[in-house]
Design an enzyme around this catalytic site. Structure first.
Site, mmCIF file in Angstrom:
data_model
loop_
_atom_site.group_PDB
_atom_site.id
_atom_site.type_symbol
_atom_site.label_atom_id
_atom_site.label_comp_id
_atom_site.label_asym_id
_atom_site.label_seq_id
_atom_site.Cartn_x
_atom_site.Cartn_y
_atom_site.Cartn_z
ATOM 1 N N HIS A 96 -19.281 -5.073 -15.416
ATOM 2 C CA HIS A 96 -19.462 -5.054 -13.962
ATOM 3 C C HIS A 96 -19.956 -3.643 -13.651
ATOM 4 C CE1 HIS A 96 -18.919 -5.960 -9.796
ATOM 5 N NE2 HIS A 96 -17.978 -5.062 -9.616
ATOM 6 N N ASP A 148 0.856 -1.188 0.000
ATOM 7 C CA ASP A 148 0.000 0.000 0.000
ATOM 8 C C ASP A 148 0.887 1.231 0.000
ATOM 9 O OD1 ASP A 148 -3.219 0.336 0.665
ATOM 10 O OD2 ASP A 148 -2.061 2.132 1.135
HETATM 11 N N1 APR Z 1 -0.727 1.926 -4.784
HETATM 12 C C1 APR Z 1 -1.086 1.121 -3.762
HETATM 13 N N2 APR Z 1 -2.148 1.353 -2.990
HETATM 14 C C2 APR Z 1 -2.878 2.444 -3.229
HETATM 15 C C3 APR Z 1 -2.565 3.347 -4.280
HETATM 16 C C4 APR Z 1 -1.422 3.043 -5.082
HETATM 17 N N3 APR Z 1 -1.046 3.828 -6.087
HETATM 18 N N4 APR Z 1 -3.512 4.307 -4.282
HETATM 19 C C5 APR Z 1 -4.361 4.032 -3.290
HETATM 20 N N5 APR Z 1 -3.989 2.909 -2.652
HETATM 21 C C6 APR Z 1 -4.613 2.230 -1.519
HETATM 22 C C7 APR Z 1 -5.154 3.141 -0.440
HETATM 23 O O1 APR Z 1 -4.138 3.637 0.386
HETATM 24 C C8 APR Z 1 -6.105 2.199 0.302
HETATM 25 O O2 APR Z 1 -5.449 1.483 1.322
HETATM 26 O O3 APR Z 1 -5.775 1.528 -1.972
HETATM 27 C C9 APR Z 1 -6.539 1.212 -0.808
HETATM 28 C C10 APR Z 1 -8.017 1.308 -1.134
HETATM 29 O O4 APR Z 1 -8.690 0.834 -0.029
HETATM 30 P P1 APR Z 1 -10.189 1.241 0.340
HETATM 31 O O5 APR Z 1 -10.310 2.738 0.343
HETATM 32 O O6 APR Z 1 -10.552 0.490 1.559
HETATM 33 O O7 APR Z 1 -11.043 0.721 -0.931
HETATM 34 P P2 APR Z 1 -11.500 -0.784 -1.217
HETATM 35 O O8 APR Z 1 -12.848 -1.023 -0.655
HETATM 36 O O9 APR Z 1 -10.405 -1.708 -0.854
HETATM 37 O O10 APR Z 1 -11.685 -0.741 -2.799
HETATM 38 C C11 APR Z 1 -10.572 -0.745 -3.687
HETATM 39 O O11 APR Z 1 -11.815 -1.981 -5.329
HETATM 40 O O12 APR Z 1 -14.074 -2.579 -5.414
HETATM 41 C C12 APR Z 1 -13.101 -1.683 -5.850
HETATM 42 O O13 APR Z 1 -14.375 0.349 -6.178
HETATM 43 C C13 APR Z 1 -13.401 -0.273 -5.363
HETATM 44 O O14 APR Z 1 -11.825 0.795 -6.787
HETATM 45 C C14 APR Z 1 -12.050 0.366 -5.473
HETATM 46 C C15 APR Z 1 -11.085 -0.778 -5.117
#
Ligand code: APR
Length: 314
Positions: A182, A34
């Site tokens: 989707h 992350d």
């Molecule tokens: N590289 C790695 N991690 C990243 C980056 C990146 N460039 N940009 C954002 N993140 C991380 C954020 O820090 C966060 O921990 O992606 C994570 C997203 O987590 P959540 O906000 O909990 O979202 P989540 O429910 O996991 O969904 C992620 O999946 O279902 C799809 O629409 C949803 O596009 C979204 C994705």
């Protein structure tokens, strides 16, 4: 089974996927990354400490990655990479509204995947799913058979669950299929859906069938509206983990997924939800199943919509 799976994005979806993959002991190593400093490392420790309680041996490794590429060397040797980085929806939002924000995230991560895990099969779960899968393929330059989106396993699981609940039957007696996107151009396929082997249209009336397919189409939004912050991740992560296991285990499982079409169903040059046979090389083949005329027309229309949206991302 041995090998390495890496999950990019340690949010709700990514962390839960990593947890599921660790617990099934299907891989030697599960990597979680992350961009938020310490999040992946902390969650990896937490998931790893389940080992003595649940009883599994998978090593779980966490790594903070920088947007410029720092830390991505941890992906080296991955057999499968799950791309789960990006923002989720908020109530009332369509998946399309995530496009600009998540395209930047996917471009960045996909370039690093190509650099550090050039032999991996990539499963994309970031929304809008069909567009992000097409974008990830373009940025990685991987053969399309090695870049697959997770949508259909989840959508058909939702469809099956709604049917089972409506009829009061075990989910194990229900088989359903969803194709297309989707998202708004999803195509639930009643003609290939059964309850105890009987066609769905024989066991529910037309109004009930319409309600079930509509609820399936909007099933993600229903959860977003209830949660108020964040989107679904339990069933989505189960779906992504099922795909990763089918690929790593070279099982040949046929699952609905977002895949590149080259003339199947009379459709070409687009990432679209279709049944695919999965193995260690990714998509072994797109499975063509007979469809009702109206279902094929809806699939063709979905393909036209998605082809245009995917081309706009070039
Ligand atoms: N590289 C790695 N991690 C990243 C980056 C990146 N460039 N940009 C954002 N993140 C991380 C954020 O820090 C966060 O921990 O992606 C994570 C997203 O987590 P959540 O906000 O909990 O979202 P989540 O429910 O996991 O969904 C992620 O999946 O279902 C799809 O629409 C949803 O596009 C979204 C994705």
């Amino acid at each position: 089974m041995a090998g390495k799976v890496s999950v990019i994005g340690a949010g709700a979806y990514g962390a839960t996927t990593a947890h599921r993959l660790a617990e099934c002991d299907a891989f030697d190593t599960v990597v979680l990354t992350d961009v938020v400093e310490g999040r992946a490392e902390g969650l990896a420790l937490d998931i790893g400490q389940c080992r003595p309680i649940v009883g599994f041996e998978t090593h779980v490794v966490g790594r903070t990655t920088g947007r410029g590429g720092d830390g991505y060397d941890v992906l080296a040797g991955s057999d499968v990479v799950v791309l789960a980085a990006g923002v989720p929806r908020t109530p009332g939002m369509s998946r399309q509204e995530l496009l600009d924000t998540n395209a930047a995230v996917v471009r960045d991560a996909a370039a690093q995947i190509a650099r550090h895990a050039a032999g991996a099969v990539l499963i994309v779960v970031t929304n809008p799913l069909d567009e992000m899968t097409a974008l990830a393929q373009r940025v990685t330059g991987f053969p399309p058979s090695r870049v697959i989106g997770q949508g259909g396993v989840l959508d058909s699981a939702r469809f099956s669950t709604f049917v089972a609940d409506e009829l009061g039957v075990p989910v194990s007696s229900v088989r359903t299929l969803t194709l297309g996107s989707h998202g708004d151009a999803m195509v639930p396929v009643p003609s290939r859906s059964t309850v105890d082997g009987r066609p769905l249209a024989e066991v529910v009336d037309a109004d009930a069938l319409d309600a079930l397919t509509e609820r399936t189409r909007t099933g993600g939004g229903e959860i977003v509206a209830l949660l108020k912050t964040g989107s679904a991740y339990h069933a989505p992560s189960a779906a992504a983990a099922a795909m990763a296991r089918a690929i790593a285990g070279d099982t040949g499982a046929v699952l609905p997924a977002c895949a590149w079409l080259t003339g199947e169903y009379g459709i070409a040059d687009v990432y679209l939800g279709v049944p695919v046979e999965l193995g260690v090389t990714g998509v072994r083949r797109v499975v063509t199943t007979p469809l009702a005329e109206s279902e094929l027309a809806a699939l063709t229309e979905a393909a036209d919509t998605l082809r245009e949206r995917q081309a706009r991302l070039r």
